[in-house]
Motif scaffolding. Structure first.
Motif, PDB file in Angstrom:
ATOM      1  N   ARG A 118      21.527  11.077  47.328  1.00 40.25           N
ATOM      2  CA  ARG A 118      20.767  12.303  47.111  1.00 40.25           C
ATOM      3  C   ARG A 118      21.705  13.502  46.988  1.00 40.25           C
ATOM      4  O   ARG A 118      21.518  14.377  46.148  1.00 40.25           O
ATOM      5  CB  ARG A 118      19.777  12.513  48.254  1.00 40.25           C
ATOM      6  CG  ARG A 118      18.614  11.526  48.247  1.00 40.25           C
ATOM      7  CD  ARG A 118      17.768  11.696  49.485  1.00 40.25           C
ATOM      8  NE  ARG A 118      16.606  10.806  49.458  1.00 40.25           N
ATOM      9  CZ  ARG A 118      15.877  10.499  50.536  1.00 40.25           C
ATOM     10  NH1 ARG A 118      16.207  11.003  51.726  1.00 40.25           N
ATOM     11  NH2 ARG A 118      14.835   9.694  50.421  1.00 40.25           N
ATOM     12  N   ARG A 121      23.437  13.751  43.578  1.00 41.94           N
ATOM     13  CA  ARG A 121      22.628  14.205  42.450  1.00 41.94           C
ATOM     14  C   ARG A 121      22.633  15.719  42.290  1.00 41.94           C
ATOM     15  O   ARG A 121      22.219  16.237  41.248  1.00 41.94           O
ATOM     16  CB  ARG A 121      21.188  13.703  42.603  1.00 41.94           C
ATOM     17  CG  ARG A 121      21.030  12.224  42.281  1.00 41.94           C
ATOM     18  CD  ARG A 121      19.589  11.871  41.979  1.00 41.94           C
ATOM     19  NE  ARG A 121      18.758  11.975  43.163  1.00 41.94           N
ATOM     20  CZ  ARG A 121      18.489  10.945  43.977  1.00 41.94           C
ATOM     21  NH1 ARG A 121      18.996   9.761  43.715  1.00 41.94           N
ATOM     22  NH2 ARG A 121      17.710  11.104  45.016  1.00 41.94           N
ATOM     23  N   ARG A 122      23.056  16.436  43.299  1.00 41.87           N
ATOM     24  CA  ARG A 122      23.091  17.899  43.210  1.00 41.87           C
ATOM     25  C   ARG A 122      24.115  18.356  42.167  1.00 41.87           C
ATOM     26  O   ARG A 122      25.229  17.825  42.105  1.00 41.87           O
ATOM     27  CB  ARG A 122      23.436  18.520  44.556  1.00 41.87           C
ATOM     28  CG  ARG A 122      22.297  18.445  45.570  1.00 41.87           C
ATOM     29  CD  ARG A 122      22.678  19.110  46.873  1.00 41.87           C
ATOM     30  NE  ARG A 122      21.528  19.178  47.764  1.00 41.87           N
ATOM     31  CZ  ARG A 122      20.779  20.265  47.943  1.00 41.87           C
ATOM     32  NH1 ARG A 122      21.076  21.378  47.295  1.00 41.87           N
ATOM     33  NH2 ARG A 122      19.753  20.245  48.774  1.00 41.87           N
ATOM     34  N   HIS A 175      29.583  13.954  41.592  1.00 38.54           N
ATOM     35  CA  HIS A 175      28.463  13.939  40.647  1.00 38.54           C
ATOM     36  C   HIS A 175      28.796  13.071  39.435  1.00 38.54           C
ATOM     37  O   HIS A 175      27.969  12.269  38.987  1.00 38.54           O
ATOM     38  CB  HIS A 175      28.157  15.372  40.222  1.00 38.54           C
ATOM     39  CG  HIS A 175      26.913  15.521  39.420  1.00 38.54           C
ATOM     40  ND1 HIS A 175      25.651  15.398  39.964  1.00 38.54           N
ATOM     41  CD2 HIS A 175      26.719  15.783  38.100  1.00 38.54           C
ATOM     42  CE1 HIS A 175      24.746  15.586  39.018  1.00 38.54           C
ATOM     43  NE2 HIS A 175      25.371  15.810  37.880  1.00 38.54           N
ATOM     44  N   THR A 178      29.124   9.142  40.271  1.00 40.76           N
ATOM     45  CA  THR A 178      27.895   8.419  40.610  1.00 40.76           C
ATOM     46  C   THR A 178      26.845   8.523  39.511  1.00 40.76           C
ATOM     47  O   THR A 178      25.691   8.142  39.715  1.00 40.76           O
ATOM     48  CB  THR A 178      27.300   8.955  41.918  1.00 40.76           C
ATOM     49  OG1 THR A 178      27.078  10.372  41.797  1.00 40.76           O
ATOM     50  CG2 THR A 178      28.223   8.688  43.101  1.00 40.76           C
ATOM     51  N   ALA A 179      27.221   9.050  38.341  1.00 45.09           N
ATOM     52  CA  ALA A 179      26.266   9.247  37.249  1.00 45.09           C
ATOM     53  C   ALA A 179      25.704   7.910  36.769  1.00 45.09           C
ATOM     54  O   ALA A 179      26.372   6.877  36.811  1.00 45.09           O
ATOM     55  CB  ALA A 179      26.945   9.969  36.089  1.00 45.09           C
TER      56      ALA A 179
END
Length: 408
Positions: A118, A121-122, A175, A178-179
């Protein structure tokens, strides 16, 4: 590809000429960009082969200098694709992707903490520049997720304490790493195949490439693009201000005989920064038939002995690779110190790094200078900027020469 140094080509234009020092990814990008704009270019490389840290070893084990991948959403991806330089890519089979493991609390697990995902995803823009990543991430996701996220991001940081770095800097890498779908892609045969295609492109454009040509003094002819490590640039330019922090990591290459049991594809250590990847999962040609080629990096602090990083690697191998010691057919260890790209501490961004334009026709390109991006993207972006400035300088010099020739 044969060494192009002894060959000659007719000059398309009179002097001036762009000089590039360094034949790695940044140097070749700069040389190609300048030549495509019509400039005469000479490239000097101190080693006998081109590539820098993008070299791929010859022989049965096609190793890179540590784990390497191309991120598909970066600007260099489109640039390489447009010029047909990317070449064939090795896809990770679905069965291998399912063997991605996370080392957490001393055991291998199939999934990371949900709070870490989570957090990842920011958008990077939500993270502050002037706060360290651990403090910022802990306030959002709690200490365990913050710690796991920092250590996972180390795959793109090569730093022993990623949580101490700028939150914005780390979050951008977390970010991207983990895309979904994954950004990481693998040139078939290793990065050296991309370098060979870039070298051929440079030669076709008329770039004069001189290998085994160490430059110990800054050339008088300008403009000149210094596309070396920052340490080498500092010595060459005699400029003590050319410094910026980087990581220090133990690199491990390991070839194992295949086993009937399933070896993991990747082990990402979430207990401490560390990454181990089986590169033959996506490209079996990197090692002899029946063998696996693993490459990993395990960051260590500035005064920590290499043995500590090696011990860390062995703990990960013990956890994930059955009977790996008996199966080992080749092993190599090294330390990469200050050769893994820039890291930005709280309160700094890429704009604070050494400027590309040093004045007097001298330009920098590389992965520790003032350019945006992740991993090789910094070298690429700085090379494009340096080449653009060099071509402008060449145009200005030609205009001056033309004006002088026109005088009665």
């Amino acid at each position: 590809m044969p060494d192009p140094a002894p060959r000659t080509r007719p000059h398309r234009h009179p002097h001036p000429r762009v000089t590039v020092i360094g034949g790695g990814f940044a140097g070749l990008t700069a040389a190609i960009t300048a030549a495509e704009s019509g400039a005469l270019v000479t490239l000097h490389e101190a080693h006998g082969t081109l590539g820098g840290r993008a070299r791929t070893a010859e022989g049965p084990y096609r190793t890179n200098e540590g784990p390497h991948a191309l991120y598909s959403r970066g600007p260099h991806w489109a640039w390489l694709t447009q010029r047909d330089l990317l070449g064939p890519l090795a896809a990770v089979p679905a069965r291998e992707g399912a063997r991605f493991r996370f080392h957490r609390h001393g055991k291998l697990r199939r999934t990371p903490p949900l709070a870490m995902l989570r957090l990842a995803r920011r958008a990077p823009e939500q993270a502050p520049v002037d706060m360290d990543f651990t403090t910022w991430a802990t306030g959002i996701a709690g200490p365990e997720a913050a710690r796991a996220a920092a250590h996972y991001a180390a795959v793109a940081l090569f730093h022993h304490d990623p949580g101490s770095l700028s939150a914005r800097f780390v979050q951008e890498r977390l970010h991207r790493a983990t895309a979904l779908p994954p950004e990481a892609h693998y040139p078939r045969g290793g990065w050296g195949e991309v370098i060979d295609r870039m070298a051929a492109r440079a030669w076709d454009l008329g770039v004069r490439i001189e290998t085994s040509a160490r430059v110990d003094a800054l050339p008088e002819n300008r403009p000149v693009i210094v596309a070396t490590s920052l340490d080498a640039a500092r010595r060459l330019l005699r400029d003590a201000s050319l410094t910026w922090p980087s990581g220090r990591t133990v690199l491990l290459d390991l070839a194992l005989r295949a086993d009937r049991r399933s070896d993991p594809f990747v082990v990402s250590d979430l207990d401490a920064p560390g990454w181990l990847e089986r590169f033959t999962a996506q490209d079996p040609s990197l090692a002899p038939a029946g063998q696996h080629l693993l490459q990993g990096q395990f960051p260590i602090a500035p005064r920590t002995p290499k043995a500590d990083g090696v011990a860390h690697a062995e703990r990960i191998l013990d956890a994930g690779f059955h009977d790996w010691r008996a199966r080992t057919v080749r092993r190599r260890e090294a330390i990469a110190n200050g050769r893994t790209g820039a890291v930005d501490h709280p309160g700094t961004t890429w704009r604070d790094r050494p400027a590309i334009d040093r004045g007097d026709g001298v330009l920098l390109a590389g992965d520790q200078v003032a350019a945006p991006g992740v991993l090789a993207e910094v070298a690429f972006n700085s090379a494009i900027t340096a080449a653009t400035l060099a071509v402008r300088a060449v145009g200005a010099l030609r205009a001056v020469k033309g004006a002088g020739a026109a005088r009665p």
